[in-house]
Design a protein around this motif. Structure first.
Motif, PDB file in Angstrom:
ATOM      1  N   VAL A   1      35.558  40.635  39.855  1.00 47.00           N
ATOM      2  CA  VAL A   1      34.598  39.923  39.203  1.00 47.00           C
ATOM      3  C   VAL A   1      34.692  38.511  39.185  1.00 47.00           C
ATOM      4  N   VAL A   2      36.049  38.101  39.377  1.00 46.60           N
ATOM      5  CA  VAL A   2      36.202  36.674  39.312  1.00 46.60           C
ATOM      6  C   VAL A   2      36.010  36.015  40.758  1.00 46.60           C
ATOM      7  N   ALA A   3      36.518  37.024  41.953  1.00 45.44           N
ATOM      8  CA  ALA A   3      36.304  36.257  42.938  1.00 45.44           C
ATOM      9  C   ALA A   3      34.852  36.222  43.385  1.00 45.44           C
ATOM     10  N   ASP A   4      34.021  37.335  42.940  1.00 42.88           N
ATOM     11  CA  ASP A   4      32.423  36.937  43.269  1.00 42.88           C
ATOM     12  C   ASP A   4      32.017  36.044  42.532  1.00 42.88           C
ATOM     13  N   LEU A   5      32.570  35.818  41.351  1.00 42.96           N
ATOM     14  CA  LEU A   5      31.706  34.716  40.795  1.00 42.96           C
ATOM     15  C   LEU A   5      31.923  33.301  41.499  1.00 42.96           C
ATOM     16  N   VAL A   6      33.192  33.190  41.633  1.00 47.06           N
ATOM     17  CA  VAL A   6      33.788  31.913  42.320  1.00 47.06           C
ATOM     18  C   VAL A   6      33.243  31.832  43.635  1.00 47.06           C
ATOM     19  N   GLY A   7      32.826  32.783  44.561  1.00 41.92           N
ATOM     20  CA  GLY A   7      32.294  32.785  45.749  1.00 41.92           C
ATOM     21  C   GLY A   7      30.874  32.651  45.566  1.00 41.92           C
ATOM     22  N   ALA A   8      29.992  33.145  44.716  1.00 41.63           N
ATOM     23  CA  ALA A   8      28.494  33.066  44.641  1.00 41.63           C
ATOM     24  C   ALA A   8      28.465  31.734  44.443  1.00 41.63           C
ATOM     25  N   ARG A   9      29.130  30.942  43.419  1.00 37.41           N
ATOM     26  CA  ARG A   9      28.823  29.793  43.115  1.00 37.41           C
ATOM     27  C   ARG A   9      29.564  28.538  43.769  1.00 37.41           C
ATOM     28  N   HIS A  10      30.147  29.029  44.860  1.00 33.17           N
ATOM     29  CA  HIS A  10      30.987  28.064  45.720  1.00 33.17           C
ATOM     30  C   HIS A  10      31.696  27.046  44.829  1.00 33.17           C
ATOM     31  N   LEU A  11      32.461  27.629  43.948  1.00 35.49           N
ATOM     32  CA  LEU A  11      33.458  26.873  43.130  1.00 35.49           C
ATOM     33  C   LEU A  11      34.692  26.723  43.771  1.00 35.49           C
ATOM     34  N   SER A  12      35.282  25.400  43.558  1.00 36.67           N
ATOM     35  CA  SER A  12      36.757  25.174  44.155  1.00 36.67           C
ATOM     36  C   SER A  12      37.548  25.002  42.931  1.00 36.67           C
ATOM     37  N   GLY A  13      38.991  24.906  43.427  1.00 40.07           N
ATOM     38  CA  GLY A  13      39.893  24.708  41.918  1.00 40.07           C
ATOM     39  C   GLY A  13      40.391  26.077  41.787  1.00 40.07           C
ATOM     40  N   PRO A  14      41.481  25.969  40.761  1.00 39.53           N
ATOM     41  CA  PRO A  14      42.135  27.112  40.588  1.00 39.53           C
ATOM     42  C   PRO A  14      41.362  27.988  39.326  1.00 39.53           C
ATOM     43  N   VAL A  15      41.936  29.177  38.914  1.00 37.29           N
ATOM     44  CA  VAL A  15      41.478  29.945  37.939  1.00 37.29           C
ATOM     45  C   VAL A  15      42.408  29.679  36.667  1.00 37.29           C
ATOM     46  N   ALA A  16      41.859  28.998  35.707  1.00 38.71           N
ATOM     47  CA  ALA A  16      42.497  28.628  34.635  1.00 38.71           C
ATOM     48  C   ALA A  16      42.739  30.055  33.576  1.00 38.71           C
ATOM     49  N   VAL A  17      43.821  30.446  33.319  1.00 44.34           N
ATOM     50  CA  VAL A  17      43.928  31.605  32.412  1.00 44.34           C
ATOM     51  C   VAL A  17      44.447  31.183  31.043  1.00 44.34           C
ATOM     52  N   ILE A  18      43.685  31.175  29.981  1.00 46.30           N
ATOM     53  CA  ILE A  18      43.793  30.664  28.571  1.00 46.30           C
ATOM     54  C   ILE A  18      44.341  31.933  27.818  1.00 46.30           C
ATOM     55  N   SER A  19      45.352  31.615  26.917  1.00 45.91           N
ATOM     56  CA  SER A  19      45.873  32.841  26.025  1.00 45.91           C
ATOM     57  C   SER A  19      46.516  32.047  25.248  1.00 45.91           C
ATOM     58  N   ASP A  20      46.604  32.743  23.735  1.00 44.95           N
ATOM     59  CA  ASP A  20      47.568  32.316  22.884  1.00 44.95           C
ATOM     60  C   ASP A  20      48.905  32.817  23.171  1.00 44.95           C
ATOM     61  N   LEU A  21      49.772  32.691  21.837  1.00 45.19           N
ATOM     62  CA  LEU A  21      51.173  33.018  22.234  1.00 45.19           C
ATOM     63  C   LEU A  21      51.710  34.439  21.933  1.00 45.19           C
TER      64      LEU A  21
END
Ligand SMILES: [Zn+2]
Length: 472
Positions: free
Chosen positions: A44-64
């Motif tokens: 899902v993530v790779a397809d989104l990044v590829g389809a929109r030609h996005l660069s940069g890392p994937v930021a994974v946000i979470s609480d503690l």
């Protein structure tokens, strides 16, 4: 539930609806709910990044707070599965021992930490997902939510509930591009969080009536029967699932997750949270704001909303009686100076600085001005009142039925039953002041403009709620 999440079919249905012209485009691209949903995440993530030609890392946000899937740590699973394909940056939110709040400081920090990311992935429940939406929107990044509990309905819309001067405000941010809800993750979530989402959905049986009346009287322009139907038609399945939630029944958890998603979508396409948020939410928001202001942890959002829904349903009975008795010919416009003093005094109880009062008066003043211009619409509505009465009664469920639904899931039905309990004085204050906190018109505003909203009415509602909650 696969037919529910054929998003293309949903798009076609919305486009074909008679009231489609007022609806916003559905921004969600992918919803995966069920067994093994998490395994779809890297694609899902790779397809989104590829389809929109996005660069940069994937930021994974979470609480503690650690979360699990089967016997494994969820955050590690998410991070490792993404890192096999993409560069991952971990972004932790909050401080140990405290629940995360979407305040200005937290937002600024997370937005900074997501700088340069092509995609933001939030692993969490309501507040973390809301913060993620704001951070993704700030950077134009793709946005994916890994929902960790059935706690609220705000995952699948394009708004975040943020704290502005300590006041809970719904703020446009961005849609999630994808929502991933894995049954094994829901099973591991705390029971009270999964029950809280069911309680949040009880507003589906009160808020649409507030929205209908607001639009009828010219206090809103956005009412859509198509939007209301999205979550409402899941009502019977939701009520059947309710008693199975505390046991972690997989099908029941998936049903609640699907209904929460549809409920979120309904807010997103309506362009307002009004289909799911009326008087019961205003009461809940005030209680959340008050406990936060006092430096304490508030009860879960859904638990407060569930208890608030009982009070709203009880008030609706009184208001419908009054309206059926020709009430619209007796409405009044409150004096602005008196109203301003009332708003500031109500909020000063929890915030002596006056900032919250200022923020709330800005909104209430607009509502009052609109009401002052509503006379013609009010007269028009009065002419055809019996048909509007029927429409409103169709949108509402009786308070007894709502108590039964909450009880069947083991959810609190009264403010004194939530954790931590709301004391009688705080409940009285929040119910009495709920119409003063925002611009949205609710059944409490109607009661106020009908001249029946006073201390004795509030006391009677809370007494009636207590009697219902005690099974009387
Ligand atoms: Zn809610």
């Amino acid at each position: 539930m696969t037919d529910v999440f054929d998003l293309e079919a949903l798009r076609r249905r919305l486009a074909a609806a008679p009231d489609s012209a007022g609806l916003k485009p559905l921004g969600l691209q992918t919803v995966v709910i069920g067994d093994g949903a998490l395994e779809a995440l890297p694609d899902v993530v790779a397809d989104l990044v590829g389809a929109r030609h996005l660069s940069g890392p994937v930021a994974v946000i979470s609480d503690l707070t650690p979360k699990r899937r089967r016997s494994a740590d969820l955050l590690t699973l998410v991070t490792d599965s993404l890192a096999a394909r993409l560069t991952v940056r971990g972004v932790r939110v909050g401080t140990p021992g405290h629940r995360v709040h979407a305040d200005e400081e937290t937002l600024a920090q997370v937005t900074r930490d997501c700088e340069g990311a092509g995609c933001v992935v939030a692993v969490g429940s309501g507040t973390v997902a809301d913060i993620g939406k704001a951070a993704a929107a700030a950077h134009g990044a793709a946005y994916v939510v890994v929902q960790t509990a059935n706690s609220v309905n705000g995952f699948a819309d394009d708004r975040s509930v943020l704290l502005v001067s300590g006041v809970k405000r719904t703020t446009p941010t961005t849609w999630a591009d994808a929502l991933v809800v894995d049954t094994d993750v829901l099973v591991e979530a705390p029971v009270e969080m999964n029950v809280s989402g069911l309680a949040d959905l009880i507003a589906t049986f009160t808020a649409p009536a507030d929205w209908y009346l607001a639009t009828l009287l010219g206090m809103d322009d956005s009412y859509s029967p198509t939007v209301v139907a999205l979550a409402r038609e899941q009502g019977p399945a939701l009520l059947a699932a309710a008693p199975l939630i505390p046991d972690g029944d997989r099908a029941a958890l998936e049903q609640v997750a699907a209904t929460l998603t549809l409920s979120g979508i309904s807010m997103g396409v309506a362009g307002t949270t009004a289909p799911c948020s009326g008087m019961e939410h205003a009461v809940g928001h005030l209680l959340e704001m008050a406990t936060m202001q006092a430096g304490h942890e508030a009860a879960l959002h859904g638990a407060l909303v569930g208890a608030g829904s009982i009070v709203a349903a009880l008030l609706w009975q009184r208001v419908l009686d009054e309206l059926a008795d020709g009430g619209l010919s007796r409405v009044l416009v409150p004096d602005a100076a008196e109203a301003e003093a009332g708003v500031r005094a109500a909020l000063r109880t929890v915030d002596p600085s006056g900032n919250m009062g200022e923020e709330c008066w800005r909104d209430y003043e607009r509502k009052l001005a609109r009401w002052a211009r509503a006379r013609e619409r009010v007269e028009l509505a009065a002419e055809n009142w019996p048909s509007h009465d029927r429409a409103l009664r169709d949108l509402l469920a009786g308070p007894q039925a709502l108590v039964a639904a909450l009880r069947s899931a083991g959810a609190p039905a009264l403010f004194c039953e939530v954790t931590p309990p709301v004391d009688a004085e705080a409940a009285r204050w929040a119910v009495a002041s709920c119409h003063l906190m925002r611009e949205r018109f609710s059944v409490a505003d109607m009661a106020c403009f009908l001249g029946i909203w006073d201390e004795s009415c509030v006391a009677a509602l809370l007494r009636d709620a207590a009697a219902l909650g005690a099974g009387r």
